[in-house]
Design a protein around this motif. Structure first.
Motif, PDB file in Angstrom:
ATOM      1  N   ASN A   1       5.037   3.070   8.228  1.00 59.99           N
ATOM      2  CA  ASN A   1       3.645   3.480   8.125  1.00 59.99           C
ATOM      3  C   ASN A   1       3.491   4.809   8.848  1.00 59.99           C
ATOM      4  O   ASN A   1       4.239   5.111   9.789  1.00 59.99           O
ATOM      5  N   THR A   2       2.546   5.604   8.404  1.00 63.90           N
ATOM      6  CA  THR A   2       2.282   6.908   9.002  1.00 63.90           C
ATOM      7  C   THR A   2       1.107   6.815   9.960  1.00 63.90           C
ATOM      8  O   THR A   2       0.074   6.213   9.631  1.00 63.90           O
ATOM      9  N   LEU A   3       1.271   7.394  11.139  1.00 69.79           N
ATOM     10  CA  LEU A   3       0.199   7.495  12.123  1.00 69.79           C
ATOM     11  C   LEU A   3      -0.137   8.963  12.318  1.00 69.79           C
ATOM     12  O   LEU A   3       0.751   9.816  12.319  1.00 69.79           O
ATOM     13  N   VAL A   4      -1.409   9.254  12.509  1.00 72.48           N
ATOM     14  CA  VAL A   4      -1.847  10.620  12.791  1.00 72.48           C
ATOM     15  C   VAL A   4      -2.232  10.694  14.260  1.00 72.48           C
ATOM     16  O   VAL A   4      -3.159   9.998  14.706  1.00 72.48           O
ATOM     17  N   LEU A   5      -1.509  11.509  15.020  1.00 80.35           N
ATOM     18  CA  LEU A   5      -1.708  11.636  16.462  1.00 80.35           C
ATOM     19  C   LEU A   5      -2.473  12.925  16.740  1.00 80.35           C
ATOM     20  O   LEU A   5      -1.943  14.020  16.567  1.00 80.35           O
TER      21      LEU A   5
ATOM     22  N   PHE B   1       0.830  -1.206   0.000  1.00 83.92           N
ATOM     23  CA  PHE B   1       0.000   0.000   0.000  1.00 83.92           C
ATOM     24  C   PHE B   1       0.865   1.258   0.000  1.00 83.92           C
ATOM     25  O   PHE B   1       0.567   2.240  -0.685  1.00 83.92           O
ATOM     26  N   GLY B   2       1.950   1.234   0.771  1.00 82.08           N
ATOM     27  CA  GLY B   2       2.845   2.381   0.790  1.00 82.08           C
ATOM     28  C   GLY B   2       3.513   2.598  -0.553  1.00 82.08           C
ATOM     29  O   GLY B   2       3.641   3.730  -1.032  1.00 82.08           O
ATOM     30  N   GLN B   3       3.941   1.494  -1.188  1.00 78.70           N
ATOM     31  CA  GLN B   3       4.539   1.591  -2.516  1.00 78.70           C
ATOM     32  C   GLN B   3       3.547   2.144  -3.537  1.00 78.70           C
ATOM     33  O   GLN B   3       3.903   2.957  -4.390  1.00 78.70           O
TER      34      GLN B   3
ATOM     35  N   PRO C   1      -2.672   0.431   6.863  1.00 74.39           N
ATOM     36  CA  PRO C   1      -1.826   1.310   6.043  1.00 74.39           C
ATOM     37  C   PRO C   1      -2.431   2.704   5.936  1.00 74.39           C
ATOM     38  O   PRO C   1      -3.648   2.862   5.817  1.00 74.39           O
ATOM     39  N   PHE C   2      -1.565   3.715   5.966  1.00 74.84           N
ATOM     40  CA  PHE C   2      -2.047   5.086   5.921  1.00 74.84           C
ATOM     41  C   PHE C   2      -2.863   5.354   4.658  1.00 74.84           C
ATOM     42  O   PHE C   2      -3.819   6.138   4.688  1.00 74.84           O
ATOM     43  N   ALA C   3      -2.501   4.727   3.561  1.00 76.00           N
ATOM     44  CA  ALA C   3      -3.264   4.911   2.328  1.00 76.00           C
ATOM     45  C   ALA C   3      -4.724   4.501   2.516  1.00 76.00           C
ATOM     46  O   ALA C   3      -5.632   5.129   1.948  1.00 76.00           O
ATOM     47  N   LYS C   4      -4.960   3.460   3.311  1.00 71.98           N
ATOM     48  CA  LYS C   4      -6.331   3.033   3.600  1.00 71.98           C
ATOM     49  C   LYS C   4      -7.043   4.061   4.466  1.00 71.98           C
ATOM     50  O   LYS C   4      -8.243   4.322   4.293  1.00 71.98           O
ATOM     51  N   VAL C   5      -6.324   4.642   5.417  1.00 68.40           N
ATOM     52  CA  VAL C   5      -6.912   5.674   6.276  1.00 68.40           C
ATOM     53  C   VAL C   5      -7.314   6.878   5.427  1.00 68.40           C
ATOM     54  O   VAL C   5      -8.420   7.416   5.567  1.00 68.40           O
ATOM     55  N   VAL C   6      -6.425   7.304   4.540  1.00 71.28           N
ATOM     56  CA  VAL C   6      -6.719   8.453   3.683  1.00 71.28           C
ATOM     57  C   VAL C   6      -7.963   8.196   2.844  1.00 71.28           C
ATOM     58  O   VAL C   6      -8.834   9.063   2.703  1.00 71.28           O
ATOM     59  N   ALA C   7      -8.065   6.999   2.283  1.00 71.09           N
ATOM     60  CA  ALA C   7      -9.207   6.673   1.431  1.00 71.09           C
ATOM     61  C   ALA C   7     -10.522   6.764   2.192  1.00 71.09           C
ATOM     62  O   ALA C   7     -11.568   7.091   1.608  1.00 71.09           O
TER      63      ALA C   7
END
Length: 500
Positions: free
Chosen positions: A327-331, A48-50, A362-368
């Motif tokens: 992976n990116t986390l939003v705090l 997902f990150g790629q 994955p952050f991409a899933k969170v963004v979606a």
């Protein structure tokens, strides 16, 4: 601190805190199934990150925003042939170093090429200045992900006993964890070949294509749905961070960046560590709470969301894997007018631990899910970042060679504002604020750094005091505002936004 260290995990002690909480929960747990090798006879999907990196590259093929350069000055009697053979060994042992990312039909996939020799490019430079020019040219040269291997290795010979080793990778195949592994293994291979020995390294437990296929398979089921639901709930209603910029935000975000240094004195650093110990948390958490408070003061809000990264390598078989694993986390943190700094730290601690518990999404899933309509003028979900690093970055350990960093700053900002801090466990805390030059002047960000240092000085001196009672302007700034007629002498303390 290297230009791309924003890709590292926040801090090892945060990982330890999470593991400790898991252990204190008690009880045994079922052994996890191992990651199986991917089916090499068919399509090899991107992680997902790629996929996110690939998409961004397609939007702007000439961008160098996601290049990860590492360069070292090597002084001493270097065996160039041994180093070349060592780099060939790295590309042979790690598939990701010889993987192209191509569009097949409607989906991108990974194509792993066969190993080859002579992959270390050797060039000559007449002087250090010429060598630096070569480095800068390589750092400004984009990758064609469909045609190029995602890491370029070069050796610049200034003299027989003076070289520069340069590795330039695209983020689609690299992160800070990978860089550490690669430099360490390259050193081991060089030492062996220079001494006439065979490569002493065992084969990697896992190749990146195996991880990518496994990650895709994990993004389903009830457990994954629960974790995704956490992020949807946690980030619901989150508004973009709008700092007081020096210029209007352009319709398409640029990636030009610059930085200002930040130093927290021994006394302040010691109090930061003392607050962390008293709150049974980490230095990262204390600094996160202060940074979020600073952002809140500048935006006039009592909340702030900050992006950070985790290594994404919690499983043992991922420890030696090269590739984009982070992976990116939003705090996100909120506070009331009467809350103390101690309460902000406690809230940041709870939020961080919950985020780490749900980091498998994955952050991409969170963004979606939370921001399906992309705004090209800003990064999705968060616009400020905080990362923390321990100790110093290790260079190659080559027998008879002295190695030191050679690379200048890359001049890249991956969001509006990024705080990086290094903690050596004792003495001062050092760091930098990286900012988007499309938005900020250096003077503005330099002032932000002074305000953050001043806040931390006051907050750690009296952590039980309400944060609303703390002023971030120093005497000189206050006098200038008053002289400009923007306030009245003796008036109540107000936020910097109200003073503007």
């Amino acid at each position: 601190m290297t230009p791309k260290e924003s890709t590292t995990t926040p801090a090892a002690d945060d990982v330890r805190a999470r593991l400790l909480r898991q252990r204190l929960a008690g009880g045994g747990r079922r052994a996890r199934a191992g990651i199986e090798p991917a089916d090499r006879s068919g399509h090899l999907p991107l992680s997902f990150g790629q996929e996110q990196m690939w998409f961004l590259s397609r939007l702007d093929p000439d961008s160098t925003e996601y290049l990860v350069p590492v360069a070292f000055r090597l002084r001493g009697p270097l065996d160039e042939a041994a180093l070349g053979r060592a780099w060939d060994a790295m590309t042979a042992r790690h598939e990701i170093l010889r993987t192209r990312h191509v569009l097949t039909g409607t989906e991108p996939e990974q194509l792993v090429d066969a190993p080859r020799t002579g992959t270390l490019a050797v060039t000559r430079a007449a002087s250090e200045a010429d060598a630096r020019a070569v480095v800068e040219d390589e750092c400004a040269r984009p990758f064609d992900l469909a045609a190029d291997w995602p890491t370029r290795a070069g050796l610049i010979r200034i003299a027989d006993d003076d070289h520069v080793l340069l590795l330039v990778s695209h983020h689609i195949a690299c992160d800070a964890w990978s860089t550490g592994i690669l430099v360490s293994e390259l050193s081991t291979a060089y030492a062996a070949f220079a001494e006439g020995r065979d490569l002493p390294l065992a084969p990697p437990a896992l190749q990146y294509a195996d991880f990518a296929a496994w990650q895709r398979g994990q993004a389903s089921g009830e457990r994954f749905a629960r974790r995704l639901s956490y992020w949807k709930t946690r980030l619901a209603g989150l508004e973009p961070l709008e700092l007081p910029f020096d210029r209007p935000r352009p319709p398409v975000r640029g990636h030009g960046g610059a930085e200002v240094d930040l130093v927290l004195s021994d006394a302040v650093a010691d109090r930061v560590r003392a607050v962390a110990e008293a709150q049974d948390t980490t230095v990262f958490t204390v600094l996160l709470a202060a940074y979020q408070l600073l952002l809140g003061r500048y935006t006039g809000r009592r909340e702030a969301a900050v992006g950070t990264v985790v290594s994404g390598r919690g499983r043992p078989e991922l420890q030696g894997m090269l590739g984009y694993g982070v992976n990116t986390l939003v705090l996100r943190n909120r506070w009331g007018a009467g809350d103390s700094f101690a309460e902000l730290v406690a809230a940041a601690k709870r939020g961080s631990l919950d985020a780490y518990d749900n980091q498998a999404v994955p952050f991409a899933k969170v963004v979606a899910e939370v921001e399906p309509e992309r705004d090209l003028s800003r990064t999705p979900v968060y616009q400020a970042v905080f990362t923390m690093h321990e100790g110093g970055g290790a260079g190659p350990a080559l027998p008879g060679i002295t190695a030191e960093p050679f690379l200048a700053d890359g001049g890249v900002a991956r969001c509006d504002l990024e705080l990086q801090v290094r903690d050596s466990r004792t003495g001062p805390l050092t760091g930098r604020l990286i900012y988007a030059t499309d938005l900020f002047d250096r003077e503005t960000v330099d002032r932000m750094g002074r305000h953050l240092a001043g806040l931390l000085d006051a907050l750690t001196a009296a952590p039980e005091r309400p944060v609303s009672a703390l002023e971030i302007l120093d005497d000189g700034e206050r006098d200038r505002f008053l002289a400009a007629g923007r306030g009245a002498a003796g008036g109540p303390h107000r936020s910097v936004l109200e003073r503007f």
